[in-house]
Scaffold this motif. Sequence first.
Motif, PDB file in Angstrom:
ATOM      1  N   UNK A   1       0.745  -1.351   0.171  1.00 36.11           N
ATOM      2  CA  UNK A   1       0.078   0.017   0.136  1.00 36.11           C
ATOM      3  C   UNK A   1       0.885   1.198   0.174  1.00 36.11           C
ATOM      4  N   UNK A   2       0.489   2.525  -0.666  1.00 38.96           N
ATOM      5  CA  UNK A   2       1.276   3.502  -0.659  1.00 38.96           C
ATOM      6  C   UNK A   2       0.339   4.740  -0.447  1.00 38.96           C
ATOM      7  N   UNK A   3       0.878   5.993   0.127  1.00 39.14           N
ATOM      8  CA  UNK A   3      -0.335   6.961   0.264  1.00 39.14           C
ATOM      9  C   UNK A   3       0.477   8.189   0.034  1.00 39.14           C
ATOM     10  N   UNK A   4       0.033   8.986  -0.516  1.00 34.28           N
ATOM     11  CA  UNK A   4       0.412  10.598  -0.364  1.00 34.28           C
ATOM     12  C   UNK A   4      -0.204  11.134   0.651  1.00 34.28           C
ATOM     13  N   UNK A   5       0.607  12.106   1.211  1.00 32.28           N
ATOM     14  CA  UNK A   5      -0.212  12.882   2.448  1.00 32.28           C
ATOM     15  C   UNK A   5       0.596  14.192   2.547  1.00 32.28           C
ATOM     16  N   UNK A   6       0.013  14.930   3.271  1.00 29.84           N
ATOM     17  CA  UNK A   6       0.626  16.259   3.742  1.00 29.84           C
ATOM     18  C   UNK A   6       0.566  16.127   5.025  1.00 29.84           C
ATOM     19  N   UNK A   7       1.932  16.355   5.663  1.00 27.20           N
ATOM     20  CA  UNK A   7       2.021  16.145   7.120  1.00 27.20           C
ATOM     21  C   UNK A   7       1.473  17.180   7.954  1.00 27.20           C
TER      22      UNK A   7
ATOM     23  N   UNK B   1       4.384  17.687   1.086  1.00 27.47           N
ATOM     24  CA  UNK B   1       4.127  16.621   0.508  1.00 27.47           C
ATOM     25  C   UNK B   1       4.750  15.608   0.747  1.00 27.47           C
ATOM     26  N   UNK B   2       4.170  14.190   1.193  1.00 30.01           N
ATOM     27  CA  UNK B   2       5.277  13.067   1.307  1.00 30.01           C
ATOM     28  C   UNK B   2       4.573  11.920   1.055  1.00 30.01           C
ATOM     29  N   UNK B   3       5.379  10.850   0.902  1.00 29.13           N
ATOM     30  CA  UNK B   3       4.863   9.461   0.476  1.00 29.13           C
ATOM     31  C   UNK B   3       5.109   8.322   1.529  1.00 29.13           C
TER      32      UNK B   3
END
Length: 121
Positions: free
Chosen positions: A95-101, A107-109
């Motif tokens: 599973x992979x997700x992009x997100x903003x911490x 923007x991170x993965x």
Amino acid sequence: QVQLVESGGGLVQPGGTLTLSCAASGRIFSFGVMGWYRQPPGKPRELVSTITTGGITNTSDSVKGRFTISRDNAKNTVYLQMNSLKPEDTAVYYCKTEYIDADWYSLRNAWGLGTQVTVSS
């Protein structure tokens, strides 16, 4: 930092069905594209399917028509419904997700640890 917890892998006979789940948690401002990748034995990791927050999907031709990706934005969870499984679908699924911490608004993965799917009679 985000944590991804995958579940649903296992051993299934050809033609069978499995559903993978991936739940994301952590200090997150927002999530972006979520998806599934897989790594067959002795081969590089490859895209299976991704889905945006709005539900737009991108699916590999090798699984199109058999696998369906979906997500529950309220639960920060992405699913992969896998039907008509074939031996060549055997792989570790990630599973992979992009997100903003939530700390730096960057923007991170993030990747999950993977779950084994084995299709064999």
